[in-house]
Design a protein around this motif. Structure first.
Motif: not given
Lengths: 140, 140
Positions: A46-71
């Motif tokens: 759903g993101a514009e430009n079809d891309s998101l930064r990891r921190v944004e993704l983390a915020e949306f999904v409710g994970l920590s930054a490291s959680g996103i990296t590992r995911m």
DNA sequence: GATATATACTTGCTCAATCAATTATATACA
DNA sequence: TGTATATAATTGATTGAGCAAGTATATATC
């Protein structure tokens, strides 16, 4: 001791949600992804430009930054997502769905919608709207 | 693609619950226990004969049998719960709160109730009742 | 321009929980 | 009675996630 309404609400709420996620996870496993991975793809899709930064993704999904990296590591290995670097800021690493990722997400989305419909079939549309509104209200 | 109501509901629902648990966990950490440990104690506290079998506990709390075993190990070491064996069935291991466990639970319960009240303060009592009723309805 | 602080992400370590396999006991039935 | 099957709990291996610390880069201030 009688249990306060708010506590009863939170406990039942939590129980229901656990049940929901288990059911959805079971369905999504057909597509080889988990609930959280689905949510990652959902936000990327759903993101514009079809891309998101990891921190944004983390915020949306409710994970920590490291959680996103590992995911993202295995998702990248599976070819669902790809990394891009930002030319504005060399620190950030943009994430986007690959073509294969999009295709799998589209399939998964059908399952997901189907499952959520099944999970809420004991409610009328109007009740679902009411319930969603009340849920939103609790965010404030 | 417009997202179906049921899916929107489930996603928001999940997001809210994650937030709730984080807040409650933060509060309960003052008492040295987690949300799940609180739930274990909550069910033990309310059980008749003050004790439950591990499988029952697992069912109530929403964990697997092995999850319960692993959860109880440190709780036993901390002196919150104790094991008893059933004289009816040598396979089962009954769990109950120790005196110390009860005392800690009572304190934790105050925190818990306080936090849930704060989390739902954007709702009137009537709305909370409505919300709880709708939640219950989704269990069927 | 140099130094301090902030931000984006990654890595090591740890914890909570799962599944699959195992052990012990109970129940069903040939 | 003995054998098969079911149930209760535990254990080994693995996974998902977090926190704290570390690296790289960006921004702010002197």
């Amino acid at each position: 001791m009688t249990i306060p309404l708010a506590s009863e609400l939170v406990i039942q709420f939590n129980k229901l949600q656990t049940r929901f996620v288990k059911r959805i996870d079971a369905q999504l496993s057909v597509h080889g992804i988990s609930y959280t991975e689905y949510m990652v793809m959902y936000y990327l899709n759903g993101a514009e430009n079809d891309s998101l930064r990891r921190v944004e993704l983390a915020e949306f999904v409710g994970l920590s930054a490291s959680g996103i990296t590992r995911m993202l590591m295995p998702m990248q290995k599976m070819g669902l997502v790809q990394k891009d670097s930002s030319h504005r800021d060399a620190r950030v690493s943009l994430v986007k769905l690959t073509l294969a990722g999009k295709s799998i997400f589209n399939d998964a989305q059908k399952s997901f919608n189907h499952t959520t419909a099944a999970l809420t079939r004991s409610m009328t549309d109007k009740q679902q709207q009411k319930f969603l509104a009340l849920t939103q209200q609790l965010f404030s």
